[in-house]
Design an enzyme around this catalytic site. Sequence first.
Site, PDB file in Angstrom:
ATOM      1  CD  GLU A 126      -0.687  -0.320   3.780  1.00  0.00           C
ATOM      2  OE1 GLU A 126      -0.828  -1.558   3.834  1.00  0.00           O
ATOM      3  OE2 GLU A 126      -0.997   0.463   4.688  1.00  0.00           O
ATOM      4  CE  LYS A 128       7.235   5.510   5.337  1.00  0.00           C
ATOM      5  NZ  LYS A 128       7.278   6.935   5.610  1.00  0.00           N
ATOM      6  CG  ASP A 130       5.492  12.843   3.052  1.00  0.00           C
ATOM      7  OD1 ASP A 130       5.846  12.616   4.228  1.00  0.00           O
ATOM      8  OD2 ASP A 130       6.141  13.538   2.258  1.00  0.00           O
ATOM      9  CE1 TYR A 232       0.038   3.465   9.601  1.00  0.00           C
ATOM     10  CE2 TYR A 232      -0.667   5.134   8.040  1.00  0.00           C
ATOM     11  CZ  TYR A 232       0.079   4.757   9.143  1.00  0.00           C
ATOM     12  OH  TYR A 232       0.856   5.687   9.772  1.00  0.00           O
ATOM     13  CE  LYS A 320      10.881   6.212   3.240  1.00  0.00           C
ATOM     14  NZ  LYS A 320      11.795   7.253   3.652  1.00  0.00           N
ATOM     15  CB  CYS A 425      39.828  21.051  15.697  1.00  0.00           C
ATOM     16  SG  CYS A 425      38.185  21.439  16.296  1.00  0.00           S
ATOM     17  CB  CYS A 428      39.468  23.416  20.071  1.00  0.00           C
ATOM     18  SG  CYS A 428      40.083  21.823  19.532  1.00  0.00           S
ATOM     19  CB  CYS A 443      38.814  17.598  16.865  1.00  0.00           C
ATOM     20  SG  CYS A 443      39.304  18.549  18.295  1.00  0.00           S
ATOM     21  CB  CYS A 449      37.273  20.238  21.138  1.00  0.00           C
ATOM     22  SG  CYS A 449      36.450  20.795  19.630  1.00  0.00           S
TER      23      CYS A 449
HETATM   24  S1  IVH Z   1       2.718   0.935   9.015  1.00  0.00           S
HETATM   25  C1  IVH Z   1       4.616  -0.951  12.698  1.00  0.00           C
HETATM   26  N1  IVH Z   1       1.694   1.880   6.807  1.00  0.00           N
HETATM   27  O1  IVH Z   1       5.451   5.767   8.041  1.00  0.00           O
HETATM   28  C2  IVH Z   1       4.397  -0.274  11.406  1.00  0.00           C
HETATM   29  N2  IVH Z   1       3.061   3.321   8.125  1.00  0.00           N
HETATM   30  O2  IVH Z   1       8.284   5.218   8.618  1.00  0.00           O
HETATM   31  C3  IVH Z   1       3.515   0.891  11.533  1.00  0.00           C
HETATM   32  N3  IVH Z   1       3.246   5.585   7.234  1.00  0.00           N
HETATM   33  O3  IVH Z   1       5.296   6.230  11.507  1.00  0.00           O
HETATM   34  C4  IVH Z   1       3.494   1.738  10.339  1.00  0.00           C
HETATM   35  N4  IVH Z   1       1.972   5.289   5.471  1.00  0.00           N
HETATM   36  O4  IVH Z   1       3.594   7.436  10.076  1.00  0.00           O
HETATM   37  C5  IVH Z   1       2.463   2.138   7.869  1.00  0.00           C
HETATM   38  N5  IVH Z   1       0.692   2.620   4.867  1.00  0.00           N
HETATM   39  C6  IVH Z   1       1.449   2.852   5.914  1.00  0.00           C
HETATM   40  C7  IVH Z   1       2.029   4.118   6.134  1.00  0.00           C
HETATM   41  C8  IVH Z   1       2.843   4.312   7.259  1.00  0.00           C
HETATM   42  C9  IVH Z   1       2.714   6.150   6.153  1.00  0.00           C
HETATM   43  C10 IVH Z   1       4.163   6.265   8.173  1.00  0.00           C
HETATM   44  C11 IVH Z   1       3.816   6.137   9.622  1.00  0.00           C
HETATM   45  C12 IVH Z   1       5.039   5.592  10.304  1.00  0.00           C
HETATM   46  C13 IVH Z   1       6.092   5.876   9.290  1.00  0.00           C
HETATM   47  C14 IVH Z   1       7.203   4.859   9.382  1.00  0.00           C
END
Ligand code: IVH
Length: 746
Positions: A126, A128, A130, A232, A320, A425, A428, A443, A449
């Site tokens: 699914e 991710k 933002d 999610y 990513k 450095c 210092c 350093c 320092c």
């Molecule tokens: S699962 C234990 N699913 O990504 C796993 N996270 O880098 C719980 N996020 O803190 C997270 N979309 O804020 C999950 N489809 C998705 C997500 C998601 C965004 C974020 C979430 C988490 C962060 C982790």
Amino acid sequence: MQNERPVEDLTKAEAGEELARLAEVLSQADAAYHQADAPILSDAEYDALKRRNRALEDRFPDLKRVDSPSDRVGAAPAEGFGKIRHEKRMLSLGNAFADEDVQEFDLRIRRYLNLSADAPLAYTAEPKIDGLSLSLRYEQGKLVYAATRGDGETGEDVTANARTIAQIPHNLTGAPEVLEVRGEVYMTKADFEALNAQGSRVFANPRNAAAGSLRQIDPEVTRARPLSFFAYAWGVLSEPLAETQFDSIKRLETLGFTINPLTRLCSGPADMLEHYRQIESQRPDLGYDIDGVVYKVNDLALQERLGFRATTPRWAIAHKFPAETAWTRLEAIDIQVGRTGALSPVARLAPINVGGVLVSNATLHNEDYIAGRDSKGEPIREGRDIRIGDWVQVYRAGDVIPKVADVDLSRRPEDAEPYHFPQTCPECGSAAVREPGDSTHRCTGGLICPAQAVEKLKHFVSRDALDIDGLGAKQIEMFFTDDQLPIREPADIFTLKARDAGNLTKLKNRDGFGERSAAKLFDAIDERRRIPLARLLFGLGIRHLGEVAAADLARHFGSWEALIGAVDQAAPAAARQLAADEAEHEERARAADAGRRAEVKKARDAIWEAPGLPEGAKAAWDDLVGIEGVGAVLAVSLVTTLTQERERASINRLIAQLTDILPPEARATESPVAGKTLVFTGTLTRMTRAEAKARAEALGAKVAGSVSAKTDLLIAGEAAGSKAEKAAALGVEVIDEDAWIALIGG
Ligand code: IVH
């Protein structure tokens, strides 16, 4: 920074405009820093702007604005929210960048679970999102609270604000008695643009806007901001939602939550990667920002077995999207000195938007990287070096620090000179030494320092260490150079209140402080006089000592006294380890060929076998390096740091200020292996070594890598060798795998 005209040259009208600009820039910087954890200015830039603002106000006092940045300390607007402790921690995710990382993720899971390559293993995939994560707790179907992630353990109570979000139901029917729903609050691109067009407050991107809107003291402000929510995941549940990830998410949908329509069930890596490309191609048209694809093991029983590493689940990963890049001019190279003395070159860039984030700094790694070669002397960027004045390509992937990736030689100014890495450095003046085999200059100033001292202090108060409310990096910078109430070492934090009482200029009368905030700071400091051993150890900022190793050490020794006693005892042996490493280095330099391995070993052995090693030193050393997660490199660093005279004196002053150093919470004291030291050897057939170790630790046992007199139990799998013999010789109890499974209850 743009070319700024000196304050003295500005007319009054220009000063007014400049003050307005500074108020805007600094408020954006505050929002980015405190609300989105994504600074858009370096500390130095921020401070320079604040100084400029104050200088203008000093010159034209009547132009001082009601929203003057001078009247704001870097206090997070988070102040005012109650805290909520997550019964189940909110975790982050490990990252994959390339297709191979996804295949490796699948293989890692198979290895851990001992599944063959062709056994079926399904995943969900699914987008991710933002935004920022939120935990919603429902009891008897009623929303009782909403909490932000915070540090994963404790978040902020944003219940009133969350209730204003249309996609968050207030009541559920047919839900488990206790249900914590987790998901992402975000703002669509269209809503973001409309909000910015109103001009009330300009946010850099939808994520910042969502974070800033959710964390408003006045819920009516949040209500006016269009926020959305995707569910999610879940936290505490009084009964399972379903047997699989996919069905659980579907169940959340039935209960009234919005789930992401691009959530799919995939049969394995090939399928996952196909869906990834599908999502990637739709990314521009989704209407909201996403930064990758999350894969999760579908079977919840397997998720349970896989469990967690320190802060991330083993059963999920974020794949990513490729990094964003942009070209800009390299204006300067600054050298930053870190807490362990490492000199890091930082590129100061003409500010440039890289995929939605304004970037003005990027890392240049080290001397070799700037010169166009890697640590082995091989060319990188086909050997092109980087010079001040060059056009460079900036690269930003997710939340990692941007880096300079490439250089355009056709646009190089004629007078650009090769960069010379400093040999001293910059903070210092001590020699900055680059050891053979190391790519980093360090350093040699140690505690003298100021840069190292201030960075150490910032680390000491940071979130995963002492975590003192109201005492962050900015405040440390301020106190460090303060002549009335200086904080120069950790112990000074704890004497602050007493010293303030004896001072004429009280903290409460200072700029940026008041009666309430000064008292609050003293309280927050007092709260930390009781501190878990692992946090204290991590906070000391010892090189190579990360959070996981600090927890391992704390679990192994249980108290500061036991640890420091062992360190002192092991010190002479650590010195030999260091000498042996040096001898090995010399021996290798003399003849690079592998045929000299015997020579190397001889040189090392001679050092270890020389007479004069005090009784017990070798055993204490072996015990230390035998701790799972503690290698020789860390052990040397730990022992040399803690036995260095000035360092030790400083730590002793700190310890004298603490009331309690808490042992690690005994996990599962009921279990038959709680508190025991176990060693696994041979081949296990019913679970992998990694799973066995995780299970043992979850039951409160310590797992060591080698057998010693301190071992309580050896679990011998098939073809167990010398460890089983050694255990027998030491009289340590030895059991086989079946007995182990029976012991932990199947
Ligand atoms: S699962 C234990 N699913 O990504 C796993 N996270 O880098 C719980 N996020 O803190 C997270 N979309 O804020 C999950 N489809 C998705 C997500 C998601 C965004 C974020 C979430 C988490 C962060 C982790």
